[in-house]
Design a protein around this motif. Structure first.
Motif, short mmCIF file in Angstrom:
data_model
loop_
_atom_site.label_atom_id
_atom_site.label_comp_id
_atom_site.label_asym_id
_atom_site.label_seq_id
_atom_site.Cartn_x
_atom_site.Cartn_y
_atom_site.Cartn_z
N GLY A 26 30.72 20.76 0.43
CA GLY A 26 29.36 20.55 0.90
C GLY A 26 29.35 20.40 2.42
N THR A 27 30.44 19.89 2.96
CA THR A 27 30.51 19.61 4.40
C THR A 27 30.26 20.87 5.22
OG1 THR A 27 32.09 17.86 3.94
CG2 THR A 27 31.96 18.61 6.21
N GLU A 28 30.84 22.00 4.79
CA GLU A 28 30.64 23.21 5.59
C GLU A 28 29.21 23.72 5.47
OE1 GLU A 28 30.96 27.63 6.51
OE2 GLU A 28 31.89 27.09 4.62
N ALA B 205 18.72 19.21 2.79
CA ALA B 205 18.80 18.23 1.69
C ALA B 205 20.22 18.20 1.16
CB ALA B 205 17.82 18.61 0.58
N ASP B 206 20.90 17.11 1.45
CA ASP B 206 22.26 16.93 0.96
C ASP B 206 22.15 16.35 -0.45
OD1 ASP B 206 24.76 15.98 0.33
OD2 ASP B 206 25.13 15.06 2.29
N GLU B 207 22.36 17.24 -1.44
CA GLU B 207 22.17 16.84 -2.85
C GLU B 207 23.50 16.90 -3.60
OE1 GLU B 207 18.88 19.01 -4.58
OE2 GLU B 207 17.49 18.35 -3.02
N VAL B 208 24.59 16.56 -2.90
CA VAL B 208 25.90 16.71 -3.54
C VAL B 208 26.07 15.82 -4.77
CG1 VAL B 208 27.08 17.51 -1.44
CG2 VAL B 208 27.12 15.07 -2.02
N TYR B 209 25.29 14.74 -4.83
CA TYR B 209 25.36 13.86 -6.03
C TYR B 209 24.23 14.16 -7.00
CZ TYR B 209 28.69 11.38 -3.12
OH TYR B 209 29.77 11.07 -2.33
N GLU B 210 23.77 15.41 -7.04
CA GLU B 210 22.59 15.75 -7.86
C GLU B 210 22.72 15.28 -9.30
OE1 GLU B 210 22.23 19.99 -8.77
OE2 GLU B 210 24.36 20.25 -8.43
N TYR C 121 25.34 21.44 -2.16
CA TYR C 121 25.98 20.95 -3.39
C TYR C 121 27.50 21.00 -3.24
CZ TYR C 121 21.24 21.60 -4.80
OH TYR C 121 19.88 21.51 -4.84
N SER C 122 28.17 20.28 -4.14
CA SER C 122 29.63 20.18 -4.04
C SER C 122 30.27 20.18 -5.41
CB SER C 122 30.00 18.88 -3.31
OG SER C 122 31.38 18.63 -3.42
N PHE C 123 31.17 21.15 -5.65
CA PHE C 123 31.95 21.08 -6.89
C PHE C 123 32.92 19.91 -6.83
CE2 PHE C 123 30.73 25.64 -7.25
CZ PHE C 123 30.06 25.51 -8.45
C1 LIG Z 1 26.56 12.35 1.02
C2 LIG Z 1 27.68 13.32 1.06
N1 LIG Z 1 27.45 14.55 1.51
C3 LIG Z 1 28.42 15.47 1.58
C4 LIG Z 1 29.71 15.16 1.21
C5 LIG Z 1 30.78 16.19 1.38
O1 LIG Z 1 31.07 16.88 0.23
P1 LIG Z 1 32.36 17.80 0.18
O2 LIG Z 1 33.52 16.90 -0.14
O3 LIG Z 1 32.07 18.79 -0.88
O4 LIG Z 1 32.51 18.44 1.51
C6 LIG Z 1 30.01 13.88 0.74
C7 LIG Z 1 31.40 13.52 0.38
O5 LIG Z 1 31.76 12.38 0.29
C8 LIG Z 1 28.96 12.93 0.65
O6 LIG Z 1 29.18 11.69 0.21
#
Ligand SMILES: Cc1ncc(COP(=O)(O)O)c(C=O)c1O
Length: 380
Positions: free
Chosen positions: A78-80, A179-184, A210-212
Motif C-alpha cells: 500500500g505504501t507505494e 483514502a488509505d483503506e488497507v484495513y478495509e 489496499y494491501s495484501f
Molecule cells: C495505515 C496504513 N497504511 C498503509 C500501510 C502500508 O501498507 P503496506 O505494508 O502494504 O505497504 C500500513 C502498514 O502498516 C498502515 O498501517
C-alpha cells in the motif's frame, strides 16, 4: 521498537506485522508460480489476471464494478500506492491535509513532492474528525486530503456521514482524496466498511489504497494495489512506471491463484482479528489500563493515565521505554504519529496481529508490571 524488542528480548506487540505462519496453501502457490514460469517482468500495471481477480473480489465484498484495465494498479505494498498517488497530485507549493495521529508515510511523501503538509489533529479519546477545522484549513492551494479508514493508530472507522461531509467539502474545489483503506476488512462488531469507492461523488475523485500484506497476513511480500478512476490511474502509473515499474511476478501470480481458489479468504479476516482483540482485552482486564475496544485496524489502544503514580506521570515515550526495559514488552507510543503531540498524551498502541501465545504473554507481563508498580512500595 522492533530492533529494541530484539535487543531486550522483549515480547513484541509494537510494530504491525503478524508473527504467525501464513496459510500453507498460499505459500504453495508461490512455488507453483515459480515452477509455472512466472519469473520475468510482470506488466507495469500488474498482472492482468491478478487485477481481474481483484475486481471480482471488490464486487464480492459489496463494492462497485471496477475496470481492471484502467482502474487497478498493483504496487509495492500500500505504501507505494500512497507515494505514487501523492507524487501524481501534489506539486511544488501545493497543500495536502493529513489527520494526526497519522501513518508515517504521508507527510514525507508530500514534502518530497514539494508540497506543504497540513496536519489537523484528531482529539483523543474519540479521534473524531473536526470537519469545521478542515473547512477552515482549505486554501486555493489545497490539492489533496488524506484519510485513513479504518484508522491506524486511532483504531477508529469513518462513518457514512464523514464521507458525506468530505464530499460536500471538496465538491467545488480542485481537491483529490487519498483514502488509505488497507484495513478495509479489519472492522469489528458488525461494522460495515465505508469506502470512498462506493460513494457516488468521492469515487470519481479518490485514490483508494489496499494491501495484501494486511488482508492475507503477508506484510513482507510487499504487494498492494490502488483503485482509482481512469484519469487518476493514468497519472499514478506515470509515477509507478519509473519508480518500482512492476511488482514481483511470482508473488502476483501466487496471490491470484490463491484468490481464485479461495475467493472468500478475506471474509475470515474480521473474525480472526476480533478474536485476538477480545483475547487481549480480556487478558488486560485487570491491568488498570483503560482499553476502548478497537473499532477497526489490527491494533488496540491502551490509556495508562488511570494507573496513577510514577507511570501516569511518564509521557508516552517514557512509558514505552519503561515497558520495554522493565516489563519486557514492546508497544508503540502515540505521540510520534503527531506533528505536534498533545502534551498530556498517555496512550500507547498494541498490535493484535500476533499469536495468541504472544498476546497472552504480553498481557501477563504488562499486568504483572502495572500491579507491581502501582501497588504498595511504589517509589515516588
Ligand atoms: C495505515 C496504513 N497504511 C498503509 C500501510 C502500508 O501498507 P503496506 O505494508 O502494504 O505497504 C500500513 C502498514 O502498516 C498502515 O498501517
Amino acid at each position: 521498537m522492533s530492533r529494541r524488542a530484539r535487543e531486550q528480548r522483549a515480547v513484541n506487540v509494537g510494530q504491525g506485522f503478524p508473527d504467525y505462519p501464513i496459510d500453507p496453501r498460499l505459500a504453495a502457490c508461490v512455488t507453483e508460480a515459480i515452477d509455472g514460469g512466472f519469473n520475468q517482468y510482470a506488466p507495469m500495471e500488474g498482472e492482468v489476471a491478478l487485477r481481474t481477480a481483484i475486481a471480482v473480489k471488490i464486487v464480492a465484498a459489496g463494492g462497485r464494478a471496477v475496470d481492471p484495465e484502467s482502474e487497478i494498479t498493483v504496487t509495492c505494498g500500500g505504501t507505494e500506492s500512497i507515494y505514487s498517488a501523492i507524487q501524481a497530485i501534489v506539486g511544488a507549493g501545493d497543500e495536502a491535509i493529513v489527520f494526526d495521529p497519522s501513518y508515517d508515510a504521508y507527510d514525507p511523501a508530500i514534502r518530497l513532492a514539494g508540497g506543504r503538509c497540513i496536519h489537523i489533529p484528531l482529539a483523543a479519546p474519540h479521534f473524531r474528525y473536526d470537519w469545521q477545522r478542515v473547512r477552515d484549513a482549505l486554501t486555493p492551494r489545497t490539492r489533496l486530503i488524506v484519510i485513513n479508514n479504518p484508522h491506524n493508530p486511532a483504531c477508529t472507522v469513518a462513518g457514512a456521514e464523514d464521507l458525506a461531509t468530505l464530499a460536500a467539502l471538496i465538491r467545488d474545489r480542485p481537491i483529490t482524496v487519498l483514502a488509505d483503506e488497507v484495513y478495509e476488512h479489519v472492522q469489528y462488531d458488525g461494522r460495515v466498511h465505508q469506502s470512498v469507492m462506493n460513494h457516488p461523488e468521492l469515487k470519481e475523485r479518490s485514490y483508494a489504497v489496499y494491501s495484501f500484506g494486511k488482508t492475507l497476513h503477508i506484510t513482507g511480500w510487499r504487494v498492494g494495489y490502488c483503485v482509482a478512476p481512469p484519469l487518476l490511474t493514468r497519472e499514478l502509473r506515470k509515477v509507478h512506471q519509473f519508480n518500482t515499474f512492476s511488482i514481483a511476478a511470482p508473488l502476483q501470480a501466487a496471490i491470484r491463484l490463491y484468490l481464485q481458489r479461495h475467493p472468500d479468504a478475506w471474509r475470515e479476516v474480521a473474525a480472526f482479528f476480533s478474536a485476538k482483540r477480545d483475547l487481549l482485552l480480556a487478558r488486560l482486564a485487570g491491568s488498570g489500563l483503560t482499553l476502548p475496544p478497537a473499532a477497526g485496524s489490527y491494533f488496540q489502544l491502551a490509556d495508562y493515565s488511570s494507573l496513577g503514580g510514577v507511570l501516569a506521570a511518564c509521557n508516552d515515550v517514557e512509558f514505552t521505554e519503561r515497558l520495554i526495559n522493565e516489563a519486557g514488552v514492546a508497544v508503540i507510543p502515540l505521540s510520534p504519529f503527531y506533528r505536534e503531540p498533545p502534551a498530556d498524551m498517555r496512550i500507547v498502541r498494541l498490535c493484535v496481529a500476533k499469536l495468541d501465545a504472544t498476546l497472552i504473554d504480553a498481557a501477563a507481563r504488562i499486568s504483572a508490571y502495572t500491579a507491581a508498580r502501582t501497588g504498595a512500595g511504589e517509589p515516588s
